[in-house]
Motif scaffolding. Sequence first.
Motif, short mmCIF file in Angstrom:
data_model
loop_
_atom_site.label_atom_id
_atom_site.label_comp_id
_atom_site.label_asym_id
_atom_site.label_seq_id
_atom_site.Cartn_x
_atom_site.Cartn_y
_atom_site.Cartn_z
N VAL A 1 0.77 -1.19 -0.08
CA VAL A 1 -0.06 -0.06 0.05
C VAL A 1 0.92 1.24 0.08
CG1 VAL A 1 -1.72 1.38 1.54
CG2 VAL A 1 -1.93 -0.99 1.19
N LEU B 1 -11.12 -5.02 5.53
CA LEU B 1 -9.82 -4.71 4.96
C LEU B 1 -10.02 -3.93 3.70
CD1 LEU B 1 -6.77 -4.23 5.06
CD2 LEU B 1 -6.28 -6.45 4.50
N LEU C 1 -9.70 -0.38 2.21
CA LEU C 1 -9.01 0.01 1.21
C LEU C 1 -9.47 0.86 0.18
CD1 LEU C 1 -6.68 -3.08 0.98
CD2 LEU C 1 -6.01 -0.89 1.61
N THR C 2 -10.88 0.10 -0.14
CA THR C 2 -11.66 1.03 -1.32
C THR C 2 -11.99 2.44 -0.76
OG1 THR C 2 -12.89 -1.13 -1.57
CG2 THR C 2 -13.97 0.70 -2.45
#
Length: 236
Positions: free
Chosen positions: A32, A166, A170-171
Motif C-alpha cells: 500500500v 480490510l 482500502l476501497t
Amino acid sequence: MEQFGIMENGYKDAMRQGRPKRVYGALLAIFVLFGVFYNKGFKAPENSTPLLIFIAVFAVVIIIAFYLLDKRLRELFESFTLTLEDQLITREQHDTATVSILRNEVTEITKDQHGAFTIKGVSKENIIKIPAQIENSEKLEQLLHIIKPIIVKSNWIFTVRELGFLAILLTAIALVEYSVNKIFIGIGAAILAIGLTYMIIHAQQDRNLDYRTKRGMWLILIAAIPAFRMIYDKLF
C-alpha cells in the motif's frame, strides 16, 4: 477445582504460529505504501545523507519498540490462567478483564487446527479464548468435552470478516486518495470514519484484549488527523 497455565516455552511456539499473519500484514502495508508513493511521483532527494540518517534512526526506534512490545506480550501470554470449578469457568490474565462463564451457560466449545479452544457463553462478550500452548491440553479437552461436545473448526490466517473489513477500508482510501468527485470523496471519508469508530468500539468491548491495548486504540484518532485534514481540503 482444576487450574491450567501456559506450558514451558509456550510463548515462543505461539509467536511461530502467528508469524504468517504478521508477515502477510507487513507485506500488505509495504504494498500500500509503495502504491501511494509511486503514484505520487515520489523521488529520493539528491542529497541522500539526511534520508539515510532518518532511516537508521527509524530502524533503531522500531527495534526498541519491538523489543518492548515482545516483553509485554510475553508477560501477558505467560500470565494466562484457566480455572475450572464445579459451576464456573474463569480466565484470568495480567492487565486484562477477568472472564467467567457459568457451566450451564456455555453455548459452544470449539477447537481449531492448531489446538486452541474457544468457549462461548450466552452473551457475545463472554468468550474465553484458550491458546494451543495451554499445559495438559489433553486433560483440559476431556474436561471441556464433559461440559459441551467440542466442535472442531479450521481457522484461516485471516477470517472472512477481517478480509471484508480490510477490503472496505482500502476501497475507501482509494476513493479519498484518487477520486476528484466530491461525492465519492465524501463517501470514502464516511466509510473511513465508520470503520475507525467500529475498530475502537470493538476493541473496547473485547474482554480478551488487555487494557493497555484498549487505551492505545484511541491513538488511531490522532493518527487519522492528517488524513481527515486532507479530506477537508479536498472537499472545501
